[in-house]
Design a protein around this motif. Sequence first.
Motif, PDB file in Angstrom:
ATOM      1  N   ARG A 178      25.829  49.842  42.314  1.00  0.00           N
ATOM      2  CA  ARG A 178      25.588  48.512  42.883  1.00  0.00           C
ATOM      3  C   ARG A 178      26.569  47.489  42.314  1.00  0.00           C
ATOM      4  NH1 ARG A 178      19.272  47.847  41.917  1.00  0.00           N
ATOM      5  NH2 ARG A 178      19.717  45.705  42.556  1.00  0.00           N
ATOM      6  N   LEU A 179      26.865  47.626  41.014  1.00  0.00           N
ATOM      7  CA  LEU A 179      27.818  46.715  40.381  1.00  0.00           C
ATOM      8  C   LEU A 179      29.212  46.893  40.979  1.00  0.00           C
ATOM      9  CD1 LEU A 179      28.378  44.611  38.186  1.00  0.00           C
ATOM     10  CD2 LEU A 179      28.743  46.491  36.573  1.00  0.00           C
ATOM     11  N   GLU A 180      29.593  48.164  41.183  1.00  0.00           N
ATOM     12  CA  GLU A 180      30.898  48.431  41.794  1.00  0.00           C
ATOM     13  C   GLU A 180      30.958  47.850  43.205  1.00  0.00           C
ATOM     14  OE1 GLU A 180      31.542  52.614  41.664  1.00  0.00           O
ATOM     15  OE2 GLU A 180      31.740  52.691  39.473  1.00  0.00           O
ATOM     16  N   ASN A 181      29.857  48.019  43.941  1.00  0.00           N
ATOM     17  CA  ASN A 181      29.808  47.474  45.311  1.00  0.00           C
ATOM     18  C   ASN A 181      29.892  45.951  45.289  1.00  0.00           C
ATOM     19  OD1 ASN A 181      29.550  50.055  46.320  1.00  0.00           O
ATOM     20  ND2 ASN A 181      27.317  49.970  46.490  1.00  0.00           N
ATOM     21  N   ALA A 182      29.205  45.343  44.286  1.00  0.00           N
ATOM     22  CA  ALA A 182      29.234  43.880  44.173  1.00  0.00           C
ATOM     23  C   ALA A 182      30.649  43.403  43.844  1.00  0.00           C
ATOM     24  CB  ALA A 182      28.254  43.424  43.094  1.00  0.00           C
ATOM     25  N   ASP A 183      31.330  44.149  42.954  1.00  0.00           N
ATOM     26  CA  ASP A 183      32.712  43.791  42.608  1.00  0.00           C
ATOM     27  C   ASP A 183      33.615  43.877  43.836  1.00  0.00           C
ATOM     28  OD1 ASP A 183      32.165  43.245  39.978  1.00  0.00           O
ATOM     29  OD2 ASP A 183      32.659  45.259  39.260  1.00  0.00           O
ATOM     30  N   LYS A 184      33.423  44.947  44.616  1.00  0.00           N
ATOM     31  CA  LYS A 184      34.233  45.109  45.825  1.00  0.00           C
ATOM     32  C   LYS A 184      33.954  43.988  46.822  1.00  0.00           C
ATOM     33  CE  LYS A 184      34.621  50.138  45.524  1.00  0.00           C
ATOM     34  NZ  LYS A 184      34.230  51.434  46.124  1.00  0.00           N
ATOM     35  N   GLU A 185      32.670  43.613  46.951  1.00  0.00           N
ATOM     36  CA  GLU A 185      32.298  42.534  47.873  1.00  0.00           C
ATOM     37  C   GLU A 185      32.887  41.208  47.406  1.00  0.00           C
ATOM     38  OE1 GLU A 185      30.535  40.668  51.156  1.00  0.00           O
ATOM     39  OE2 GLU A 185      30.994  42.767  50.694  1.00  0.00           O
ATOM     40  N   LYS A 186      32.864  41.000  46.077  1.00  0.00           N
ATOM     41  CA  LYS A 186      33.438  39.768  45.527  1.00  0.00           C
ATOM     42  C   LYS A 186      34.933  39.692  45.836  1.00  0.00           C
ATOM     43  CE  LYS A 186      34.440  39.390  41.199  1.00  0.00           C
ATOM     44  NZ  LYS A 186      34.366  39.318  39.716  1.00  0.00           N
ATOM     45  N   GLU A 187      35.622  40.825  45.643  1.00  0.00           N
ATOM     46  CA  GLU A 187      37.053  40.859  45.939  1.00  0.00           C
ATOM     47  C   GLU A 187      37.313  40.588  47.423  1.00  0.00           C
ATOM     48  OE1 GLU A 187      38.539  44.582  44.630  1.00  0.00           O
ATOM     49  OE2 GLU A 187      38.203  44.171  42.498  1.00  0.00           O
ATOM     50  N   ARG A 188      36.449  41.166  48.272  1.00  0.00           N
ATOM     51  CA  ARG A 188      36.617  40.959  49.716  1.00  0.00           C
ATOM     52  C   ARG A 188      36.421  39.494  50.090  1.00  0.00           C
ATOM     53  NH1 ARG A 188      34.048  40.433  54.324  1.00  0.00           N
ATOM     54  NH2 ARG A 188      32.031  40.228  53.291  1.00  0.00           N
ATOM     55  N   VAL A 189      35.385  38.871  49.482  1.00  0.00           N
ATOM     56  CA  VAL A 189      35.099  37.462  49.770  1.00  0.00           C
ATOM     57  C   VAL A 189      36.232  36.573  49.272  1.00  0.00           C
ATOM     58  CG1 VAL A 189      33.561  35.527  49.210  1.00  0.00           C
ATOM     59  CG2 VAL A 189      32.598  37.757  49.823  1.00  0.00           C
ATOM     60  N   LEU A 190      36.720  36.871  48.054  1.00  0.00           N
ATOM     61  CA  LEU A 190      37.825  36.081  47.503  1.00  0.00           C
ATOM     62  C   LEU A 190      39.070  36.194  48.380  1.00  0.00           C
ATOM     63  CD1 LEU A 190      37.462  36.829  43.677  1.00  0.00           C
ATOM     64  CD2 LEU A 190      37.041  34.645  44.834  1.00  0.00           C
ATOM     65  N   LYS A 191      39.318  37.414  48.855  1.00  0.00           N
ATOM     66  CA  LYS A 191      40.474  37.623  49.725  1.00  0.00           C
ATOM     67  C   LYS A 191      40.311  36.841  51.024  1.00  0.00           C
ATOM     68  CE  LYS A 191      43.196  41.267  51.899  1.00  0.00           C
ATOM     69  NZ  LYS A 191      43.320  42.725  52.157  1.00  0.00           N
ATOM     70  N   LYS A 192      39.075  36.858  51.558  1.00  0.00           N
ATOM     71  CA  LYS A 192      38.800  36.137  52.806  1.00  0.00           C
ATOM     72  C   LYS A 192      38.974  34.636  52.599  1.00  0.00           C
ATOM     73  CE  LYS A 192      37.445  36.228  57.094  1.00  0.00           C
ATOM     74  NZ  LYS A 192      38.267  36.884  58.135  1.00  0.00           N
ATOM     75  N   CYS A 193      38.473  34.151  51.448  1.00  0.00           N
ATOM     76  CA  CYS A 193      38.615  32.725  51.137  1.00  0.00           C
ATOM     77  C   CYS A 193      40.087  32.338  51.033  1.00  0.00           C
ATOM     78  CB  CYS A 193      37.897  32.398  49.828  1.00  0.00           C
ATOM     79  SG  CYS A 193      36.098  32.421  49.956  1.00  0.00           S
ATOM     80  N   SER A 194      40.850  33.224  50.397  1.00  0.00           N
ATOM     81  CA  SER A 194      42.284  32.962  50.254  1.00  0.00           C
ATOM     82  C   SER A 194      42.957  32.895  51.614  1.00  0.00           C
ATOM     83  CB  SER A 194      42.912  34.069  49.403  1.00  0.00           C
ATOM     84  OG  SER A 194      44.295  33.871  49.267  1.00  0.00           O
ATOM     85  N   GLU A 195      42.554  33.812  52.501  1.00  0.00           N
ATOM     86  CA  GLU A 195      43.127  33.817  53.845  1.00  0.00           C
ATOM     87  C   GLU A 195      42.756  32.538  54.599  1.00  0.00           C
ATOM     88  OE1 GLU A 195      41.623  37.362  55.564  1.00  0.00           O
ATOM     89  OE2 GLU A 195      43.022  38.691  54.512  1.00  0.00           O
ATOM     90  N   VAL A 196      41.487  32.108  54.434  1.00  0.00           N
ATOM     91  CA  VAL A 196      41.032  30.881  55.103  1.00  0.00           C
ATOM     92  C   VAL A 196      41.816  29.673  54.590  1.00  0.00           C
ATOM     93  CG1 VAL A 196      39.090  29.284  55.373  1.00  0.00           C
ATOM     94  CG2 VAL A 196      38.737  31.752  55.637  1.00  0.00           C
ATOM     95  N   LEU A 197      42.006  29.617  53.264  1.00  0.00           N
ATOM     96  CA  LEU A 197      42.756  28.509  52.673  1.00  0.00           C
ATOM     97  C   LEU A 197      44.189  28.479  53.192  1.00  0.00           C
ATOM     98  CD1 LEU A 197      41.496  28.621  48.977  1.00  0.00           C
ATOM     99  CD2 LEU A 197      41.073  26.811  50.653  1.00  0.00           C
TER     100      LEU A 197
END
Length: 221
Positions: A178-197
């Motif tokens: 679950r922690l690994e999945n959360a880390d992956k989700e965090k990375e995905r969200v950060l990447k998405k935020c970066s793309e939006v910015l």
Amino acid sequence: MEEEIVIDLTNVPLKPIGKKEISQLEAALMIGTLYRPEVLELIKDPIERATWIDSLAIAAAAFARYKAGTPIPEIAEELGRSETTIRSHLGQKTKAGKLVAETYEKIRRGELKIPLPLIGAPKISTEEELRALKGEVEALKERNRALEEEVGELKREIENLRGQLSAKEAEITDLRQRLENADKEKERVLKKCSEVLEGVKRVKSIISEALSVVEGLTTSY
């Protein structure tokens, strides 16, 4: 000259048939081995005595039953010992097993006669000695059964703890996943935020350029 009596143990059956003959061979092996000088010396020590008597009794009993054709698993069950212990005695891998086997060979060669000094009336007969020894053996067997039950209880407790440990390990594995999945989700969200910015920046740049063009046109007029 000191008188003596001789216990002749050469007539016991070497290939016993039935419980009576097995008991006769067992008793002969036990007595013949116990009266060996080195064994008499060993059992003088009270601490060593119980251990030696138990080992010799089991070895003699196993040997007599084996000579009667009793299968080793059945001997082990009847005597309350493991098959490994019985095989060790019969294979002469133990000191007790070796001594009992040597006693059997003496019986086979017709050499097992035990001279005992006769000093007045004996304090205890051979039969009484054997009964006393069997009593000690039974007490030791009972103690062994109690220890086996205790060992069994400890084994069950260990298995229970192993089960609990396995459950905890499964929980830890799940949490790690679950922690690994959360880390992956965090990375995905950060990447998405970066793309939006980046998109916002591009839009702002386009708007800024458009405003500049509009201002230029307005000034011209």
